[in-house]
Write a protein that holds these residues in place. Sequence first.
Motif, PDB file in Angstrom:
ATOM      1  N   ALA A   1       4.168  -8.714   4.432  1.00 32.05           N
ATOM      2  CA  ALA A   1       3.530 -10.033   4.373  1.00 32.05           C
ATOM      3  C   ALA A   1       4.144 -11.014   5.357  1.00 32.05           C
ATOM      4  O   ALA A   1       3.489 -11.982   5.765  1.00 32.05           O
ATOM      5  N   GLY A   2       5.400 -10.796   5.741  1.00 34.72           N
ATOM      6  CA  GLY A   2       6.092 -11.752   6.592  1.00 34.72           C
ATOM      7  C   GLY A   2       6.588 -12.953   5.810  1.00 34.72           C
ATOM      8  O   GLY A   2       6.690 -14.057   6.354  1.00 34.72           O
ATOM      9  N   ALA A   3       6.910 -12.741   4.536  1.00 28.67           N
ATOM     10  CA  ALA A   3       7.396 -13.840   3.691  1.00 28.67           C
ATOM     11  C   ALA A   3       8.786 -14.284   4.148  1.00 28.67           C
ATOM     12  O   ALA A   3       9.497 -13.551   4.843  1.00 28.67           O
ATOM     13  N   ARG A   4       9.167 -15.507   3.754  1.00 25.37           N
ATOM     14  CA  ARG A   4      10.495 -16.040   4.025  1.00 25.37           C
ATOM     15  C   ARG A   4      11.055 -16.595   2.720  1.00 25.37           C
ATOM     16  O   ARG A   4      10.752 -17.711   2.330  1.00 25.37           O
ATOM     17  N   LEU A   5      11.869 -15.791   2.033  1.00 26.63           N
ATOM     18  CA  LEU A   5      12.400 -16.193   0.740  1.00 26.63           C
ATOM     19  C   LEU A   5      13.504 -17.233   0.895  1.00 26.63           C
ATOM     20  O   LEU A   5      14.301 -17.181   1.831  1.00 26.63           O
ATOM     21  N   SER A   6      13.546 -18.162  -0.063  1.00 28.75           N
ATOM     22  CA  SER A   6      14.687 -19.068  -0.168  1.00 28.75           C
ATOM     23  C   SER A   6      15.531 -18.716  -1.389  1.00 28.75           C
ATOM     24  O   SER A   6      16.719 -19.036  -1.428  1.00 28.75           O
ATOM     25  N   VAL A   7      14.930 -18.044  -2.401  1.00 28.80           N
ATOM     26  CA  VAL A   7      15.640 -17.661  -3.622  1.00 28.80           C
ATOM     27  C   VAL A   7      15.323 -16.205  -3.952  1.00 28.80           C
ATOM     28  O   VAL A   7      14.151 -15.821  -3.989  1.00 28.80           O
ATOM     29  N   LEU A   8      16.371 -15.409  -4.180  1.00 34.68           N
ATOM     30  CA  LEU A   8      16.206 -14.023  -4.609  1.00 34.68           C
ATOM     31  C   LEU A   8      17.175 -13.767  -5.761  1.00 34.68           C
ATOM     32  O   LEU A   8      18.394 -13.881  -5.594  1.00 34.68           O
ATOM     33  N   ASP A   9      16.627 -13.445  -6.919  1.00 31.22           N
ATOM     34  CA  ASP A   9      17.436 -13.188  -8.109  1.00 31.22           C
ATOM     35  C   ASP A   9      17.182 -11.767  -8.589  1.00 31.22           C
ATOM     36  O   ASP A   9      16.083 -11.420  -9.007  1.00 31.22           O
ATOM     37  N   LEU A  10      18.228 -10.928  -8.516  1.00 32.16           N
ATOM     38  CA  LEU A  10      18.145  -9.535  -8.943  1.00 32.16           C
ATOM     39  C   LEU A  10      19.181  -9.227 -10.021  1.00 32.16           C
ATOM     40  O   LEU A  10      19.578  -8.079 -10.200  1.00 32.16           O
ATOM     41  N   SER A  11      19.595 -10.235 -10.754  1.00 34.48           N
ATOM     42  CA  SER A  11      20.637 -10.076 -11.762  1.00 34.48           C
ATOM     43  C   SER A  11      20.210  -9.149 -12.890  1.00 34.48           C
ATOM     44  O   SER A  11      19.025  -8.934 -13.128  1.00 34.48           O
ATOM     45  N   ASP A  12      21.221  -8.605 -13.586  1.00 32.06           N
ATOM     46  CA  ASP A  12      21.009  -7.789 -14.783  1.00 32.06           C
ATOM     47  C   ASP A  12      20.154  -6.557 -14.520  1.00 32.06           C
ATOM     48  O   ASP A  12      19.420  -6.102 -15.396  1.00 32.06           O
ATOM     49  N   ASN A  13      20.240  -6.032 -13.321  1.00 31.87           N
ATOM     50  CA  ASN A  13      19.642  -4.745 -12.980  1.00 31.87           C
ATOM     51  C   ASN A  13      20.794  -3.804 -12.616  1.00 31.87           C
ATOM     52  O   ASN A  13      21.441  -3.984 -11.587  1.00 31.87           O
ATOM     53  N   ALA A  14      21.067  -2.826 -13.446  1.00 25.93           N
ATOM     54  CA  ALA A  14      22.253  -1.979 -13.265  1.00 25.93           C
ATOM     55  C   ALA A  14      22.001  -0.906 -12.216  1.00 25.93           C
ATOM     56  O   ALA A  14      22.011   0.285 -12.499  1.00 25.93           O
ATOM     57  N   PHE A  15      21.805  -1.336 -10.962  1.00 27.80           N
ATOM     58  CA  PHE A  15      21.463  -0.346  -9.943  1.00 27.80           C
ATOM     59  C   PHE A  15      22.672   0.217  -9.212  1.00 27.80           C
ATOM     60  O   PHE A  15      22.570   1.221  -8.514  1.00 27.80           O
TER      61      PHE A  15
END
Length: 561
Positions: free
Chosen positions: A110-124
């Motif tokens: 898509a060509g998005a431009r994130l300002s916030v990325l939250d990936l907490s509580d994923n036990a990867f």
Amino acid sequence: MSNFDLNSINSALSDSGRPISGVDFSGKSLKLDTANDAQPIVDAINACPDLQYLTLTGNTLGVPAAEAISKALEHHPELKIARLSDMFTGRMKTEIPPALAALGDGMITAGARLSVLDLSDNAFGPIGVEGLAKLLQSDVCSELEELRLNNNGLGITGGRLLAKALASRPRRLKIFIAGRNRLENDGATALAKVFQNMGTLEELAMPQNGIYHVGVAALSDAFRHNPNLARLNLNDNTVAARGAQAIAAALPKLKNLKCINFGDCLLKSKGALALAKAFKENSLLLESLDLSHNEIGREACMEIVDAVTALPDSADRLSRVVLAGNSLGGANNKKIMRDKLGASAELSDGEGSDDEYVTDSEEENSNSEEEEDDESQNSEDSATEDAQHDTLTNFADTIALDTSGVQEIETDVGRFLAQPTLENLEKLGPNAADVIDVHLQSIKEPAAMIQAYVDATFCVAGLSENATASQIAEQLFPILISRATRAPASAWLLANSFLTALALIKSEEKPQRLKWSLPPCYRFVSRQLLSPHVPPALRDTLRFFAHSKRGAAPLADMLCQ
């Protein structure tokens, strides 16, 4: 579990006059296995003409569902906020990287431009960072200001891989959250180098990471280059006196620091005094300070109180000062502290509140011993982790496999498993697959049993350029699948054993060389992946990791078909 945060969304969107719109499926506890399961989310994304935020917190996604959502995201370059925390409850660890990679691919397309990325509580864990690396290194995260990776089980290797991904381009992160990840000194040090080059941090939270003074010192050096740092949380790490001194040395550069949480950091009086001195000398305008449960003596506690209340506006400025769980002294001492701190004081009585933990001389000796212990612990921990988790290169030479479950006694099978040669295989006779199966059935512990069957299969498959060995491997493979899939947590254990056996990831055990030749094993497995008795999850996982190792492990191309 994260909640819908309107304030965060408002601050993340640059155009204050722009109506806020997006899709929020947080907390619905949806189990999304297939593309059809994900259709409500896909429909909501497609129906949103201006998808500024996407929140999927509290649901559980399988790979096909993530791929369907990814396709929908391809049409939304306006996406700014992705809250993807707590999304894989009940999933295999090997499902998570391809699911994350799929979601990232949709944003990249898509060509998005994130300002916030939250990936907490994923036990990867560390392998999950590999699924994220492409996204973090892409233009999608080139303008990222807030990154939340709390409680992801990263470990030292994950911390290093994360640092490598973040260091791939200039960053301007303002908020970095990575608590409960066992980053330890090496992980913290790797990330500190990234923070030092950024210079834009306003909030850093890395509680419960097993960091000792070495890592704290590295972080302190990075703080000097981030003058806008306002909130700092290192709760439940072993900062101790030497770490406190390193932080104190950085405080002259941190005039904007407002909130500090060093609770449960084993500061003791020496560390507390170093901080108190720095607070006073630099006239820090602190609003919140947590030094609870640090074995601080009453005189040092009083020095802290005097330091934070030295400026005339302290009564209006201080909202919270927590010294509970230290040696506060008697009622008179506590009254003096409360009078100075006012409503901000949190001085609840507890064990050790009335009495000193140690005398000054005892503490000096204790600190000396503690620092020696810290250094020893750090050295041992780092050496262990380094051996387990070096960067994932030179796979075949250093790959480690756990063969502890195989009783390699003086039997024909034991000799073959110890030395997998054609000569030793032929000694097992025409029913070699069944003979090996009988030998391994005595192993009861699931992980050891699965590892043993995988090792045995690859010992034979490594000889499969020979027609007899190839036939035996073909017979042994379905036996392996049958035995393994009966065990608890078999999907992850089986996939992990295959990945280490094929040198696609490193084992978490002591490194040792493979006993089998990889080229015939890759050819053998690539044929077996087409058979119906191979679990789809295993097939997808092997292909995902093989694809990610193209170039680094050329043999992996065989599995990508």
